[in-house]
Design a protein around this motif. Sequence first.
Motif, PDB file in Angstrom:
ATOM      1  N   ALA A 168       1.337 -24.546 -20.860  1.00  0.00           N
ATOM      2  CA  ALA A 168       1.108 -25.304 -19.626  1.00  0.00           C
ATOM      3  C   ALA A 168      -0.359 -25.699 -19.475  1.00  0.00           C
ATOM      4  O   ALA A 168      -0.660 -26.778 -18.975  1.00  0.00           O
ATOM      5  N   LEU A 169      -1.260 -24.822 -19.907  1.00  0.00           N
ATOM      6  CA  LEU A 169      -2.686 -25.081 -19.700  1.00  0.00           C
ATOM      7  C   LEU A 169      -3.350 -25.713 -20.923  1.00  0.00           C
ATOM      8  O   LEU A 169      -4.554 -25.985 -20.895  1.00  0.00           O
TER       9      LEU A 169
ATOM     10  N   VAL B  96       2.132 -27.607 -12.708  1.00  0.00           N
ATOM     11  CA  VAL B  96       0.858 -27.799 -13.383  1.00  0.00           C
ATOM     12  C   VAL B  96       0.047 -28.813 -12.582  1.00  0.00           C
ATOM     13  O   VAL B  96       0.534 -29.901 -12.283  1.00  0.00           O
TER      14      VAL B  96
ATOM     15  N   ALA C 275      -3.482 -31.048 -12.595  1.00  0.00           N
ATOM     16  CA  ALA C 275      -4.372 -31.585 -13.618  1.00  0.00           C
ATOM     17  C   ALA C 275      -5.466 -32.407 -12.971  1.00  0.00           C
ATOM     18  O   ALA C 275      -5.348 -32.805 -11.813  1.00  0.00           O
TER      19      ALA C 275
ATOM     20  N   PRO D 290      -4.940 -30.357 -17.851  1.00  0.00           N
ATOM     21  CA  PRO D 290      -4.423 -29.304 -16.964  1.00  0.00           C
ATOM     22  C   PRO D 290      -5.530 -28.404 -16.421  1.00  0.00           C
ATOM     23  O   PRO D 290      -6.420 -27.997 -17.153  1.00  0.00           O
TER      24      PRO D 290
ATOM     25  N   TYR E 235      -1.887 -23.558 -13.602  1.00  0.00           N
ATOM     26  CA  TYR E 235      -0.430 -23.426 -13.748  1.00  0.00           C
ATOM     27  C   TYR E 235       0.000 -22.396 -12.726  1.00  0.00           C
ATOM     28  O   TYR E 235      -0.591 -21.317 -12.636  1.00  0.00           O
TER      29      TYR E 235
END
Lengths: 241, 241
Positions: free
Chosen positions: B122-123, B216, B218, B224, B227
């Motif tokens: 996710a990151l 997420v 960003a 990103p 999360y």
Amino acid sequence: MTKSQSAAGGVALWRQIADAIRLDIVGGKLANGDQLPTEALLAERFSANRHTVRHALAVLAEEGVVIAEQGRGTFVKSIRRLSYPIGKRTRFREGLKGQANTVVTNTLGDRIDNASAQVAEALGLKPGAKVVRLEAVSLADGVPLSRSTTWLAYRQFPDFAARLTELNSITRAFESYGFPDYVRAMTRISARHADVEETRLLGLAPGAIVLVSEAVNADPEGNPLSYALSRFPAERMELVV
Amino acid sequence: MTKSQSAAGGVALWRQIADAIRLDIVGGKLANGDQLPTEALLAERFSANRHTVRHALAVLAEEGVVIAEQGRGTFVKSIRRLSYPIGKRTRFREGLKGQANTVVTNTLGDRIDNASAQVAEALGLKPGAKVVRLEAVSLADGVPLSRSTTWLAYRQFPDFAARLTELNSITRAFESYGFPDYVRAMTRISARHADVEETRLLGLAPGAIVLVSEAVNADPEGNPLSYALSRFPAERMELVV
């Protein structure tokens, strides 16, 4: 109340066991399809009796997290949750492309109804106005994924049900009325336990959870075309925005 | 169409009455469980006939905002679900504005963690990379609404927890790192039964359902920033896209 239910901090032991197993799955210690330790081993690990372990496993089975196979043991259920993308252009069948080989929507029936306040507001009609109401269940690869009720203004779409049957696509039915495109104007998402009818039509265990989506589709100018209430089994589906 | 439905600026009078009562509830003039004024008093207040008032009340009842009790009157229903709007600019506190007087987020703790595969993906980090992990509970008017866990890249935001404590706002904490704006890149929504910790921290009954959002955020270029895994009691909250 059995002894196990009065354990640690007032939290039933079976619930602690179920949580621990859920964590093992979420954390990746147990993968899809993996066999769980035997009841005897779990009982030892949690200092519980086998009755309590069995109760925890039954709860997990009800949630669709594990599956018990007679004589073989209990396994992490390899259900793959499908992702239904919700965006400006939301199409059920397109959205599931690549995730399922076949997506089929079965219309259970249709009728002419009077709009409730909620339906009227969503469609920009007067309460009580005539609306077409469609009931349907959608399946992906034979597994029920959605139970939906859709309302449309009767004045505008009097024979929508017939056209849907003929064209087998909501998109094409709207096209046939001169709406080549429609967009998602609003989606409201909540969750609750499935009711009796949903349990039956979606093939769920009692106590299963449904994600509920209320959605308004509109023409590109923002005029509402349809209002739909869809119930998705939470164990089989997630919504991605 | 009754006379009352063609009133003021094209907005039906019953709708204006319903909106005014809804505002009284949201604004706290009417609290959960309070009895509404009688139909006669409401008719006087809005210069409407009783039929119109009755229609407004019926709409509110259908929406679950009030409940009519035979022979006793109409009462503010004691479950008010808040709507959390999810869009490009998703801000928890702003999103609940007008629905709650106070929205407070209590940080339960923070620590440095190694990113799981899911968090790393996710990151945009390597699995195992150092991440800051924040645990929090948010309350609206004193009622727990969200239990969240947030992860951020340690390299980029090493003292995020301290800044959050100091600035008391995620938006301002990001600002202090040179990110004046952030956008919601992805939200994934599912539902399940609350686990033991959630039940306790959110003040839920065993068997209660939580809506789970994985989100997420960003920077405007799409890199990103954070999360977050948030759990909302389904009985108190719905998500609006």
